[in-house]
Design a protein around this motif. Structure first.
Motif, PDB file in Angstrom:
ATOM      1  N   LEU A   9      76.960  45.617  80.600  1.00  0.00           N
ATOM      2  CA  LEU A   9      77.262  44.494  81.492  1.00  0.00           C
ATOM      3  C   LEU A   9      75.971  43.837  81.961  1.00  0.00           C
ATOM      4  O   LEU A   9      74.991  44.517  82.273  1.00  0.00           O
ATOM      5  N   VAL A  30      79.121  42.125  77.976  1.00  0.00           N
ATOM      6  CA  VAL A  30      79.807  41.120  78.781  1.00  0.00           C
ATOM      7  C   VAL A  30      78.933  40.750  79.962  1.00  0.00           C
ATOM      8  O   VAL A  30      78.427  41.618  80.680  1.00  0.00           O
ATOM      9  N   VAL A  57      78.389  38.547  83.618  1.00  0.00           N
ATOM     10  CA  VAL A  57      79.121  38.000  84.757  1.00  0.00           C
ATOM     11  C   VAL A  57      78.304  36.844  85.318  1.00  0.00           C
ATOM     12  O   VAL A  57      77.128  37.019  85.661  1.00  0.00           O
ATOM     13  N   TRP A  77      82.073  36.461  78.450  1.00  0.00           N
ATOM     14  CA  TRP A  77      81.422  35.818  79.591  1.00  0.00           C
ATOM     15  C   TRP A  77      82.458  35.627  80.688  1.00  0.00           C
ATOM     16  O   TRP A  77      83.472  34.962  80.475  1.00  0.00           O
ATOM     17  N   LEU A  78      82.204  36.255  81.827  1.00  0.00           N
ATOM     18  CA  LEU A  78      83.142  36.212  82.933  1.00  0.00           C
ATOM     19  C   LEU A  78      82.706  35.126  83.907  1.00  0.00           C
ATOM     20  O   LEU A  78      81.568  35.154  84.393  1.00  0.00           O
ATOM     21  N   THR A 107      85.574  33.619  76.905  1.00  0.00           N
ATOM     22  CA  THR A 107      85.338  33.488  78.339  1.00  0.00           C
ATOM     23  C   THR A 107      86.614  33.801  79.098  1.00  0.00           C
ATOM     24  O   THR A 107      87.710  33.516  78.619  1.00  0.00           O
ATOM     25  N   VAL A 141      84.760  44.089  87.879  1.00  0.00           N
ATOM     26  CA  VAL A 141      84.245  45.013  86.864  1.00  0.00           C
ATOM     27  C   VAL A 141      85.363  45.397  85.894  1.00  0.00           C
ATOM     28  O   VAL A 141      85.157  45.420  84.667  1.00  0.00           O
ATOM     29  N   ASP A 156      87.858  43.588  85.185  1.00  0.00           N
ATOM     30  CA  ASP A 156      88.063  42.394  84.362  1.00  0.00           C
ATOM     31  C   ASP A 156      87.015  42.304  83.250  1.00  0.00           C
ATOM     32  O   ASP A 156      87.317  41.927  82.104  1.00  0.00           O
ATOM     33  N   ALA A 157      85.768  42.645  83.603  1.00  0.00           N
ATOM     34  CA  ALA A 157      84.692  42.592  82.607  1.00  0.00           C
ATOM     35  C   ALA A 157      84.943  43.607  81.502  1.00  0.00           C
ATOM     36  O   ALA A 157      84.749  43.320  80.314  1.00  0.00           O
TER      37      ALA A 157
END
Lengths: 318, 318
Positions: free
Chosen positions: A197, A228, A230, A275-276, A291, A308, A310-311
């Motif tokens: 992350l 990923v 954020v 990409w969050l 995304t 997190v 979600d990521a």
């Protein structure tokens, strides 16, 4: 599940609180690879702002109002240094902080690498995850600026704290990055990770100095773990800090899409597999990067832990 | 009139306040040659207890109740170091003091000699006289003791502060004294002096380390300036501190006569041309040394200045 997080200081520390919470919930192990570009020697003390922000925050000892440093901090040493007329006087050197810097500096002087010093300091703070500096070698972010008509390179801390970034700014230089080796454990952590992350830290002066250590970038870019990021930008503003000024210097748009494009898709020699972005940036597009838009305000540990989750979902590992 | 005073820390600092007062009254210049045997590096900081005691006291910033250190001192750094579990924890490292040590250590690290560092620190404290360390070189008083049945040498500060001198004690060793050169200005000050005073400091661990720098002893012993000592013992007790324990280690009687005999008459390869004792010790005799009995309690600046006038009179220079 093994999670690696690349992170800077305050914003990253807040993100890590959520990572830790979610990791505990799902039984995952976390390794934080922390930026050292902000590190600076002042008054003979080796100061590591990002490592300290992460350590204090995860140790529950940070000042949530001021953002940086220790809660209940006092400023006697700083006032006395000013009374002696020694420079720099613009740096926020708290008394509690000073003790941390004394322990660190003495261990470094005795020959311990920063990674071991950090581990020793963490015996007190028990951050609940593994904290690694990106490198044990000297890596300092300097900023090429114009000061009173003269072009020169100043330390990032001077640019950030003394000038609040309010100078004609040309570029950021990661002094020592070419020769810097990843700190012990960093490459192994990345190689063994199930997901990497990128915290919503400043992409230019928090995440980029870590990636400037080429073997780290290489390990992430070529590794099996999905990456990923954020977004540190919501709408047109940084979640916190001065990422906008840093991005402007690079000519990058201050937006979730702008930062995502800076990291770029793995297929484009970048890093991102996902990409969050914040729900308000739901339309943001980064070529080649899936995304997802979710609430990105880290208003509570629970809210951050949800980010997190979600990521990890976006990475396909949850 | 030029006055040189050999001095240690707290008692000597109090004496210097009187020297300064009297010197102002008669238009004299004063140079204090200060013991560095107590100096120690702790937590990476170079600490000079006697120089600091003199500097703070003459600067009006000392704590008159505690005796040492700064008035209004706080202890955050010390508490934090203890929380990290780093040793030593027995040393009194105040926050204000820490700033002094930081400035000093950084200047020493940058290559400035201790004498120049001291002058720089004194720009703030304006002691009203010239303060010189006895030497810029390493000179540390160590103490040969038995600790838990084992004979070893410990730093004077550990003996003094940690153990309160309460150990079987065999001898004092002035580490580095053989190679130590007088600090710039010391020999010139002695050569140009009209009188040399030995402050009522601990003769064994404050004055002796200064005299252990052979060129300093030589310059005083062979110089033209009369040498008058002020007894640190009144009756059978030190005016302050633990001179009794130190004298006992040397097998010297804890009395004005005992200390006078330790310094000895110039004609007997000693230093003294005169020895000032307290009125209660009026009968004290030191072979070959004119003795005068006057009140030696430094109860006020005026009382101390009066002692100094008496010392100058005994030296024949007032």
């Amino acid at each position: 599940m093994r999670i690696v997080v690349l992170t800077g200081g305050i914003g990253g520390a807040k993100f890590l609180v959520g990572v830790r919470a979610h990791a505990r919930a799902i039984g995952a192990e976390v390794t934080a690879v922390v930026n050292v570009g902000d590190d600076v020697r002042m008054h003979g003390l080796q100061i590591c702002p990002d490592l300290d922000s992460v350590m204090y925050t995860l140790g529950g000892a940070h000042d949530p109002e001021r953002g940086w440093g220790r809660v209940g901090e006092t400023w006697v040493v700083k006032q006395e240094l000013a009374a002696y007329g020694v420079e720099p006087s613009w740096f926020g050197l708290g008394d509690k902080d000073t003790a941390t810097h004394l322990v660190r500096t003495q261990m470094l002087t005795a020959g311990y690498p920063l990674s071991q010093v950090t581990a020793a300091l963490c015996e007190r703070w028990k951050p609940g995850l593994t904290m690694l500096p990106a490198t044990d070698d000297r890596l300092e972010t300097h900023v090429v600026v114009d000061v009173e008509g003269e072009r020169k390179a100043i330390h990032f801390q001077e640019w950030w704290v003394r000038y609040r970034g309010d100078l004609p700014t040309h570029r950021f230089v990661f002094v020592g990055a070419d020769a810097a080796k990843p700190a012990p454990g960093v490459i192994d952590a990345i190689a063994g990770a199930d997901v990497v992350l990128l915290a919503p830290s400043n992409p230019v002066v928090s995440i980029a100095p870590i990636l400037a250590v080429e073997p780290i970038r290489e390990a992430i870019a070529t590794g099996r773990a999905p990456v990923v990021g954020v977004s540190p930008i919501i709408g047109t503003s940084p979640v916190r800090g001065m990422a906008d000024k840093c991005l402007a210097t690079l000519g990058v748009e201050v937006s979730a899409a702008g930062v995502g494009g800076l990291y770029a898709a793995r297929r484009d020699n970048g890093l991102l597999d996902g990409w969050l972005v914040d729900t308000s940036d739901a339309g943001a597009e980064v070529p080649g990067v899936p995304t997802r838009a979710v609430p990105l305000w880290m208003s509570s540990e629970e809210a951050t832990a949800h980010m997190v989750a979600d990521a990890l979902a976006l990475a396909g590992v949850a």
